[in-house]
Design an enzyme around this catalytic site. Structure first.
Site, short mmCIF file in Angstrom:
data_model
loop_
_atom_site.label_atom_id
_atom_site.label_comp_id
_atom_site.label_asym_id
_atom_site.label_seq_id
_atom_site.Cartn_x
_atom_site.Cartn_y
_atom_site.Cartn_z
N CYS A 274 0.83 -1.21 0.00
CA CYS A 274 0.00 0.00 0.00
C CYS A 274 0.86 1.25 0.00
O CYS A 274 1.84 1.35 0.74
CB CYS A 274 -0.91 0.01 1.22
SG CYS A 274 -2.18 -1.27 1.19
N TYR B 135 -8.35 -7.79 6.81
CA TYR B 135 -9.31 -7.09 5.97
C TYR B 135 -10.54 -7.97 5.74
O TYR B 135 -10.66 -9.05 6.30
CB TYR B 135 -8.63 -6.60 4.69
CG TYR B 135 -7.51 -5.63 5.02
CD1 TYR B 135 -7.77 -4.47 5.76
CD2 TYR B 135 -6.20 -5.88 4.64
CE1 TYR B 135 -6.75 -3.59 6.11
CE2 TYR B 135 -5.16 -5.00 4.98
CZ TYR B 135 -5.46 -3.85 5.72
OH TYR B 135 -4.46 -2.99 6.08
#
Length: 367
Positions: A25, A182
């Site tokens: 990310c 997640y």
């Protein structure tokens, strides 16, 4: 001959070597759209000589972003922005591209790490999160809204739509993000999944939604596009998701047509207690690899070429993924090839950079 620099396949996708640049990310998109940073970041990594470059976790809807700066692929605008970046890079590199598609679930609506990483309030530009159950990641966070069955169908279609957009961009591999706490991981773990319907409770029920998403994505794409899953092999919390459940999940993914599994760990609970050291996640990859026939990608504090080579030689994994190590040294594959007596691809503009005594280590990435 170096095993790290031997060719391999993920599904029908052929790779020149077994070095994978893991998705990392960057928190630098603009309303989900790839930015100039992505052109720089992915551009330099595309010249690394790795066998595969996987684009960072990319949200399948705006509410699925970890942060406001997360990359997305949910509409024409986000697709066009990523297309522009990839078009420029492909002029100078033939590296295969993958993309990791995900949804942050209850871990969404957070500030970038360098801004503290805490959940953003609605006044700070945050948004309402969703999850399998109305249970927050941190006790002080806003509770997520529990997803309805109608929501699950919508999200499943969002994964499919993003995967099809990626394939249209010429991306050759789709990785579904079921790790690091997640959304798909939240369904897997009994610590975060407190549902009382067919999507919660037993292992079979907790596997159901992640497997449904996989089936939907796999069936929506041509066989030429590889599809795999990144999973956390353990929550590192007593009573949570563990390697035994990960083996069952991996076996069911294999039966469903998954082309590989990418084995990481943790991220589901702030109570995790992780013992970190060189290659600390490789034992999980090895345990899973013994129980499936599909390739297993190992990752986690693998920083040295000989360490990566040894992991392959000893059967810990079939491919090695690098993250922080390749950010620190974007030419890691070049240096590994020199150390292991192999060859790595480089742009012709850089072929003259070889140090004295290493001539022939670098070969042109232009056919």
């Amino acid at each position: 001959m170096s095993l790290l620099f031997s060719a391999t396949q993920l599904g029908k996708l052929t790779l020149d070597n077994r070095i994978v640049i893991a998705p990392m990310c960057q928190y630098s998109a603009e309303n989900g759209k790839a930015s100039a940073w992505h052109r720089i970041h992915l551009g330099q990594l595309a010249l690394s000589g790795a066998g595969l470059l996987i684009i960072e976790a990319t949200a399948v809807e705006a509410a699925g972003r970890i942060s406001p700066g997360d990359l997305g692929l949910w509409d024409d605008a986000t697709e066009a922005a990523l297309a522009s970046v990839l078009q420029d890079i492909r002029q100078y590199s033939d590296i295969p591209f993958g993309i990791q598609l995900g949804h942050a679930g209850r871990k969404a609506s957070c500030a970038a790490p360098w801004l503290g990483g805490n959940q953003l309030s609605l006044e700070q530009g945050g948004w309402q999160t969703v999850a399998p159950s109305a249970q927050a990641f941190n006790p002080e966070d806003r509770a997520p809204v529990a997803l309805t069955k109608q929501d699950l169908e919508r999200l499943k279609q969002a994964f499919v739509d993003s995967a099809q957009r990626a394939a249209k961009l010429g991306i050759q591999l789709i990785e579904l993000h079921a790790a690091h706490g997640y959304l798909l991981h939240q369904f897997l773990s009994p610590l975060s999944n407190q549902r009382e319907d067919e999507y919660g409770g037993s292992l079979e029920n907790r596997l159901r939604f992640p497997l449904e998403v996989f089936h939907a994505v796999r069936s929506a794409l041509p066989d030429s596009v590889a599809v795999g899953v990144r999973l956390s092999a353990t929550d590192w919390v007593e009573g949570g998701w563990d390697v035994e459940q990960s083996i069952v999940f991996s076996q069911q993914l294999e039966a469903a047509g998954s082309d590989y599994v990418h084995v990481s760990s943790g991220g589901l609970s702030p109570q995790q207690k992780i013992t970190v050291g060189p290659g600390y996640q490789l034992p999980f990859a090895r345990d899973i690899r013994k129980q499936v026939k599909i390739p297993v990608i190992g990752v986690g504090l693998i920083t040295e070429p000989k360490q990566a080579e040894q992991a392959l030689q000893e059967g810990d994994a079939d491919l090695i993924a690098l993250a922080r190590a390749v950010l620190y040294d974007p030419r890691w594959p070049w240096h590994a090839a020199a150390e292991l007596g192999a060859q790595a691809k480089a742009p012709p503009q850089y072929l003259r950079s070889e140090p004295h005594g290493l001539k022939g280590t670098l070969i042109s990435n232009k056919e």
